[in-house]
Scaffold this motif. Structure first.
Motif, PDB file in Angstrom:
ATOM      1  N   ALA A 197       6.151   4.210  -4.376  1.00  0.00           N
ATOM      2  CA  ALA A 197       5.460   3.771  -5.592  1.00  0.00           C
ATOM      3  C   ALA A 197       5.394   2.250  -5.676  1.00  0.00           C
ATOM      4  CB  ALA A 197       6.175   4.330  -6.819  1.00  0.00           C
ATOM      5  N   VAL A 198       6.501   1.571  -5.383  1.00  0.00           N
ATOM      6  CA  VAL A 198       6.522   0.107  -5.436  1.00  0.00           C
ATOM      7  C   VAL A 198       5.537  -0.478  -4.433  1.00  0.00           C
ATOM      8  CG1 VAL A 198       7.926  -1.949  -4.987  1.00  0.00           C
ATOM      9  CG2 VAL A 198       8.884  -0.042  -6.293  1.00  0.00           C
ATOM     10  N   PHE A 199       5.543   0.062  -3.226  1.00  0.00           N
ATOM     11  CA  PHE A 199       4.627  -0.430  -2.199  1.00  0.00           C
ATOM     12  C   PHE A 199       3.173  -0.231  -2.615  1.00  0.00           C
ATOM     13  CE2 PHE A 199       1.897   0.495   1.441  1.00  0.00           C
ATOM     14  CZ  PHE A 199       2.043  -0.662   2.180  1.00  0.00           C
ATOM     15  N   ALA A 200       2.843   0.961  -3.087  1.00  0.00           N
ATOM     16  CA  ALA A 200       1.455   1.275  -3.454  1.00  0.00           C
ATOM     17  C   ALA A 200       0.969   0.384  -4.589  1.00  0.00           C
ATOM     18  CB  ALA A 200       1.335   2.745  -3.839  1.00  0.00           C
ATOM     19  N   ILE A 201       1.780   0.240  -5.637  1.00  0.00           N
ATOM     20  CA  ILE A 201       1.377  -0.574  -6.786  1.00  0.00           C
ATOM     21  C   ILE A 201       1.185  -2.020  -6.374  1.00  0.00           C
ATOM     22  CG2 ILE A 201       2.155  -1.480  -9.009  1.00  0.00           C
ATOM     23  CD1 ILE A 201       3.535   1.249  -9.454  1.00  0.00           C
ATOM     24  N   THR A 202       2.073  -2.524  -5.519  1.00  0.00           N
ATOM     25  CA  THR A 202       1.993  -3.929  -5.102  1.00  0.00           C
ATOM     26  C   THR A 202       0.739  -4.215  -4.299  1.00  0.00           C
ATOM     27  OG1 THR A 202       4.401  -4.130  -5.050  1.00  0.00           O
ATOM     28  CG2 THR A 202       3.138  -5.763  -3.815  1.00  0.00           C
ATOM     29  N   VAL A 203       0.531  -3.452  -3.225  1.00  0.00           N
ATOM     30  CA  VAL A 203      -0.553  -3.788  -2.303  1.00  0.00           C
ATOM     31  C   VAL A 203      -1.917  -3.475  -2.914  1.00  0.00           C
ATOM     32  CG1 VAL A 203      -0.607  -1.580  -1.064  1.00  0.00           C
ATOM     33  CG2 VAL A 203      -1.229  -3.675   0.127  1.00  0.00           C
ATOM     34  N   VAL A 204      -2.014  -2.369  -3.637  1.00  0.00           N
ATOM     35  CA  VAL A 204      -3.284  -2.068  -4.308  1.00  0.00           C
ATOM     36  C   VAL A 204      -3.532  -3.083  -5.420  1.00  0.00           C
ATOM     37  CG1 VAL A 204      -4.553  -0.382  -5.680  1.00  0.00           C
ATOM     38  CG2 VAL A 204      -3.200   0.380  -3.729  1.00  0.00           C
ATOM     39  N   SER A 382      -6.191  -5.058   3.981  1.00  0.00           N
ATOM     40  CA  SER A 382      -7.441  -5.236   4.717  1.00  0.00           C
ATOM     41  C   SER A 382      -8.255  -3.950   4.751  1.00  0.00           C
ATOM     42  CB  SER A 382      -7.139  -5.697   6.147  1.00  0.00           C
ATOM     43  OG  SER A 382      -6.496  -6.948   6.148  1.00  0.00           O
ATOM     44  N   TYR A 383      -7.577  -2.834   4.988  1.00  0.00           N
ATOM     45  CA  TYR A 383      -8.283  -1.558   5.051  1.00  0.00           C
ATOM     46  C   TYR A 383      -8.838  -1.157   3.688  1.00  0.00           C
ATOM     47  CZ  TYR A 383      -6.661  -0.651   9.815  1.00  0.00           C
ATOM     48  OH  TYR A 383      -6.442  -0.713  11.156  1.00  0.00           O
ATOM     49  N   LEU A 384      -8.106  -1.484   2.626  1.00  0.00           N
ATOM     50  CA  LEU A 384      -8.613  -1.198   1.284  1.00  0.00           C
ATOM     51  C   LEU A 384      -9.944  -1.907   1.035  1.00  0.00           C
ATOM     52  CD1 LEU A 384      -5.419  -1.338  -0.984  1.00  0.00           C
ATOM     53  CD2 LEU A 384      -6.929   0.635  -0.659  1.00  0.00           C
ATOM     54  N   VAL A 385     -10.007  -3.176   1.456  1.00  0.00           N
ATOM     55  CA  VAL A 385     -11.235  -3.944   1.255  1.00  0.00           C
ATOM     56  C   VAL A 385     -12.381  -3.353   2.070  1.00  0.00           C
ATOM     57  CG1 VAL A 385     -12.339  -6.184   1.601  1.00  0.00           C
ATOM     58  CG2 VAL A 385     -10.038  -6.069   0.658  1.00  0.00           C
ATOM     59  N   VAL A 386     -12.104  -2.980   3.328  1.00  0.00           N
ATOM     60  CA  VAL A 386     -13.155  -2.426   4.187  1.00  0.00           C
ATOM     61  C   VAL A 386     -13.642  -1.081   3.649  1.00  0.00           C
ATOM     62  CG1 VAL A 386     -13.671  -1.537   6.488  1.00  0.00           C
ATOM     63  CG2 VAL A 386     -12.375  -3.651   6.235  1.00  0.00           C
ATOM     64  N   VAL A 392     -18.752   1.063  -1.841  1.00  0.00           N
ATOM     65  CA  VAL A 392     -19.475   0.394  -2.917  1.00  0.00           C
ATOM     66  C   VAL A 392     -20.794  -0.189  -2.434  1.00  0.00           C
ATOM     67  CG1 VAL A 392     -19.385  -1.531  -4.553  1.00  0.00           C
ATOM     68  CG2 VAL A 392     -17.376  -0.100  -4.200  1.00  0.00           C
ATOM     69  N   ARG A 393     -20.737  -0.976  -1.363  1.00  0.00           N
ATOM     70  CA  ARG A 393     -21.930  -1.670  -0.874  1.00  0.00           C
ATOM     71  C   ARG A 393     -22.878  -0.737  -0.127  1.00  0.00           C
ATOM     72  NH1 ARG A 393     -25.028  -6.354  -1.460  1.00  0.00           N
ATOM     73  NH2 ARG A 393     -25.779  -7.099   0.557  1.00  0.00           N
ATOM     74  N   ASP A 394     -22.313   0.128   0.738  1.00  0.00           N
ATOM     75  CA  ASP A 394     -23.153   0.904   1.641  1.00  0.00           C
ATOM     76  C   ASP A 394     -23.507   2.290   1.124  1.00  0.00           C
ATOM     77  OD1 ASP A 394     -23.109  -1.112   3.683  1.00  0.00           O
ATOM     78  OD2 ASP A 394     -21.044  -0.539   4.078  1.00  0.00           O
ATOM     79  N   ILE A 395     -22.809   2.773   0.108  1.00  0.00           N
ATOM     80  CA  ILE A 395     -23.130   4.100  -0.433  1.00  0.00           C
ATOM     81  C   ILE A 395     -23.550   4.004  -1.905  1.00  0.00           C
ATOM     82  CG2 ILE A 395     -22.222   6.396  -0.939  1.00  0.00           C
ATOM     83  CD1 ILE A 395     -20.455   6.151   1.521  1.00  0.00           C
ATOM     84  N   TRP A 414     -12.845  -1.273  -7.805  1.00  0.00           N
ATOM     85  CA  TRP A 414     -11.497  -1.004  -8.318  1.00  0.00           C
ATOM     86  C   TRP A 414     -11.182   0.492  -8.312  1.00  0.00           C
ATOM     87  CZ3 TRP A 414     -11.142  -4.593 -13.281  1.00  0.00           C
ATOM     88  CH2 TRP A 414     -11.092  -5.936 -12.849  1.00  0.00           C
ATOM     89  N   ILE A 415     -12.143   1.297  -8.757  1.00  0.00           N
ATOM     90  CA  ILE A 415     -11.924   2.746  -8.774  1.00  0.00           C
ATOM     91  C   ILE A 415     -11.692   3.274  -7.361  1.00  0.00           C
ATOM     92  CG2 ILE A 415     -13.043   4.978  -9.219  1.00  0.00           C
ATOM     93  CD1 ILE A 415     -14.444   3.608 -11.621  1.00  0.00           C
ATOM     94  N   THR A 416     -12.457   2.746  -6.399  1.00  0.00           N
ATOM     95  CA  THR A 416     -12.309   3.172  -5.010  1.00  0.00           C
ATOM     96  C   THR A 416     -10.918   2.852  -4.489  1.00  0.00           C
ATOM     97  OG1 THR A 416     -14.664   2.873  -4.553  1.00  0.00           O
ATOM     98  CG2 THR A 416     -13.166   2.871  -2.664  1.00  0.00           C
ATOM     99  N   MET A 417     -10.471   1.619  -4.693  1.00  0.00           N
ATOM    100  CA  MET A 417      -9.157   1.212  -4.180  1.00  0.00           C
ATOM    101  C   MET A 417      -8.024   2.017  -4.814  1.00  0.00           C
ATOM    102  SD  MET A 417      -9.478  -2.931  -3.863  1.00  0.00           S
ATOM    103  CE  MET A 417     -10.650  -3.684  -2.741  1.00  0.00           C
ATOM    104  N   ILE A 418      -8.109   2.213  -6.120  1.00  0.00           N
ATOM    105  CA  ILE A 418      -7.066   2.984  -6.804  1.00  0.00           C
ATOM    106  C   ILE A 418      -7.058   4.427  -6.301  1.00  0.00           C
ATOM    107  CG2 ILE A 418      -6.344   3.918  -9.037  1.00  0.00           C
ATOM    108  CD1 ILE A 418      -7.424   1.322 -10.310  1.00  0.00           C
ATOM    109  N   THR A 419      -8.244   4.995  -6.126  1.00  0.00           N
ATOM    110  CA  THR A 419      -8.338   6.374  -5.640  1.00  0.00           C
ATOM    111  C   THR A 419      -7.762   6.514  -4.240  1.00  0.00           C
ATOM    112  OG1 THR A 419     -10.334   6.743  -6.966  1.00  0.00           O
ATOM    113  CG2 THR A 419      -9.909   8.293  -5.169  1.00  0.00           C
TER     114      THR A 419
END
Length: 557
Positions: A197-204, A382-386, A392-395, A414-419
């Motif tokens: 949980a700590v890792f996910a909240i931090t990096v996202v 990096s993977y979250l951004v890609v 978002v951009r391509d679909i 934001w919704i994509t990254m959180i999901t």
């Protein structure tokens, strides 16, 4: 052999197993706080441009150091899966990873200049957008997006596990005798779940705040921490083992002579790296490195060609300064702690063990553990951004809401990254096993899908959209088929001992066959279909005036 005596003494020491303390958690929390702070600083820069260009490309302003030290070649596999292989199989793993030192030369040299040039000419922000613009094919762009999202998501699941494992090992009161064990359903406890949980909240969280630039700046900070942590651990490990020669002798005594020779040590008689696989993996890492969407987006965001040239040499030196020391550290770890039942956690274990008698040793161990933790965070951000840029951009913007406002695009990202973060956490409630096997599988599938199409995009005028689509599907299907056959066939007793193993046709890694089939099919289909219009090809292959900053902004908005 008399060199077994030091091992017996060391085993006696390990019985008095040291425990982790508050210092480790404190050091990692400081590291997390610094990463979040950098994310907030990045947000200020993102606001200076349009959301798409700022959030997904950092306004195309990366310098040589940022490109070199944020190329995302380090990951959870670097500090978890790869050290596990060295600890288990020995010095032969140096050949397995040796080509990583030429990844920048291969990738940046082969396509770096062309990708940077073409992305500026067309205003492309993502890799799928490059394919769509080059071949005037929305279908190709969509297929590229879906493939990137699929393979990167598989990699993400493994990275979340690696981050949670580091946090679990740093938990106060943890006993190193219980570390190094692969987390399975029965091993999961509250420490692992809290760490997840700590890792996910931090990096996202910090990626949501600052987007691509947050990923870049935190990667740069984390890369420096990785290097410092590895160098410090190298010094401590070699000193504790009595030198590298003595460490190798002790490791051989605990295993057998194959630990110091090919094809590598395995207690069940497995050949970890016979000649065919050694050749395969020497080709594997450079080729998958230059076609990685996470690496290509960094090239698209660089300032100019001169920046790419400088970053090539910087990244080669940096890779050498990370991977060669890690090999030495893990050989020393086999000498110092030869009885680890599971070896995924060998780096955290040896870091805690070697600092146990130091003043503020727990704090020092925490600073060393910032290296694997930073590597995992760098990859995930990096993977979250890609992944977000693809969706978002391509679909979303291309097919669902072409008139989307800046605010709508931001919310969609934001919704994509959180999901994606929630899904990765969900899969790790019952953690995946064989981290490095998952890294190799997802990397190989992505490489087989994009190596040949990327070269066709950059250099072959006669390539067609149909040919590239056929090339992508053929490469991916070949690798997946060989993995399916391997899963259903008896263990060939070469490579890793894992259920996620491919069928090694003629002893070669599936990527070799995937790329070969991709090249043949892509060439044939392109030759049999109608060539692109010459006026469109002119933009890609003929000399063009460089776009002005105003034109770049207009093209990317």
């Amino acid at each position: 052999m008399n060199c077994k005596l030091p091992i017996i003494a060391l085993l006696a020491e390990v019985d008095a197993s040291p425990k982790t303390g508050l210092g480790m958690v404190f050091a990692l929390l400081l590291f997390i706080a610094a990463s979040v702070w950098l994310g907030t600083l990045a947000q200020r820069v993102v606001r200076r441009s349009t959301f798409v260009k700022g959030f997904f490309l950092g306004n195309r302003g990366l310098g040589a150091w940022a490109i070199a030290l944020t190329a995302t070649v380090q990951s959870g596999g670097t500090f978890m899966g790869f050290p596990s292989l060295v600890y288990t199989h020995g010095w032969i793993v140096a050949l397995w990873i040796g080509s990583y030192m030429v990844v920048p030369i291969t990738g940046f040299g082969l396509i770096g200049k062309r990708i940077a040039q073409l992305s500026r000419r067309t205003g492309a922000v993502t890799m799928p957008e490059l394919f769509r613009e080059r071949f005037d094919s929305p279908v190709l762009g969509l297929i590229a997006s879906l493939m990137i999202i699929s393979f990167m998501s598989i990699m993400m699941v493994a990275q979340f596990k690696a981050g949670a494992v580091v946090m679990k090992h740093a938990w106060p009161g943890s006993d190193i005798a219980s570390m190094g064990e692969s987390e399975t359903t029965s091993d999961v406890d509250s420490r692992f779940l809290i760490g997840l949980a700590v890792f996910a909240i931090t990096v996202v969280g910090y990626t949501l705040i600052g987007g691509f630039l947050a990923a870049v700046w935190t990667d740069l900070f984390q890369s420096v921490m990785m290097f410092l942590g590895v160098v410090l651990l190298l010094f401590l490990a070699i000193n504790a083992a009595g030198g590298l020669e003595n460490a190798t002798r002790n490791a051989v005594a605990a295993t057998d002579i194959t630990y110091a020779s090919g094809p590598g040590y395995a207690p069940d008689g497995r050949q970890f790296l016979p000649l065919t696989l050694a050749i395969s993996f020497f080709c594997f890492w450079p080729s998958t490195g230059f076609s990685s969407p996470a690496g290509i987006v960094r090239i698209m965001a660089c300032k100019d060609t001169k920046t790419i040239r400088h970053s090539i040499f910087l990244l080669c030196a940096y890779n050498l300064g990370i991977y060669l020391p890690l090999i030495c550290i893990c050989v020393c770890a086999r000498s110092i702690l030869p009885n680890l039942a599971k070896s995924d956690g060998v780096i955290p274990v040896i870091a805690i063990y070697l600092t146990k008698d130091f003043p503020l040793g727990n704090l020092l161990a925490g600073l060393i553990l910032a290296a694997p933790f930073g590597a995992v965070m760098a990859t995930v951000s990096s993977y979250l951004v890609v992944i977000a840029s693809g969706l978002v951009r391509d679909i979303y913007q291309r097919f669902i809401n072409p008139a989307a406002s800046e605010l709508q695009l931001q919310r969609a990202a934001w919704i994509t990254m959180i999901t994606v973060g929630v899904i990765a956490v969900g899969f790790n409630i019952q953690p995946v096993a064989f981290l490095q096997a998952i890294v190799v599988f997802s990397t190989g599938c992505a490489g087989a899908s994009f190596i040949v199409p990327t070269v066709m995009l950059c250099y072959w005028r006669r390539a067609t959209a149909a040919g590239v689509i056929a090339s992508m599907f053929t490469g991916a299907a070949t690798v997946l088929t060989l993995y399916l056959i391997g899963f259903m066939s008896p263990d060939p007793m070469i490579g890793q001992a894992t259920a996620l193993r491919p069928y090694f046709l003629f002893g070669m890694e599936p990527l070799i066959w995937g790329v070969s089939a991709s090249a043949i099919v892509g060439t044939l289909v392109s030759a049999l279909t109608e060539p692109p219009a010459n006026e469109r090809l002119s933009l890609w292959f003929d000399k063009q005036p460089e776009p002005s900053p105003v034109e770049e902004v207009a093209a990317s908005s």
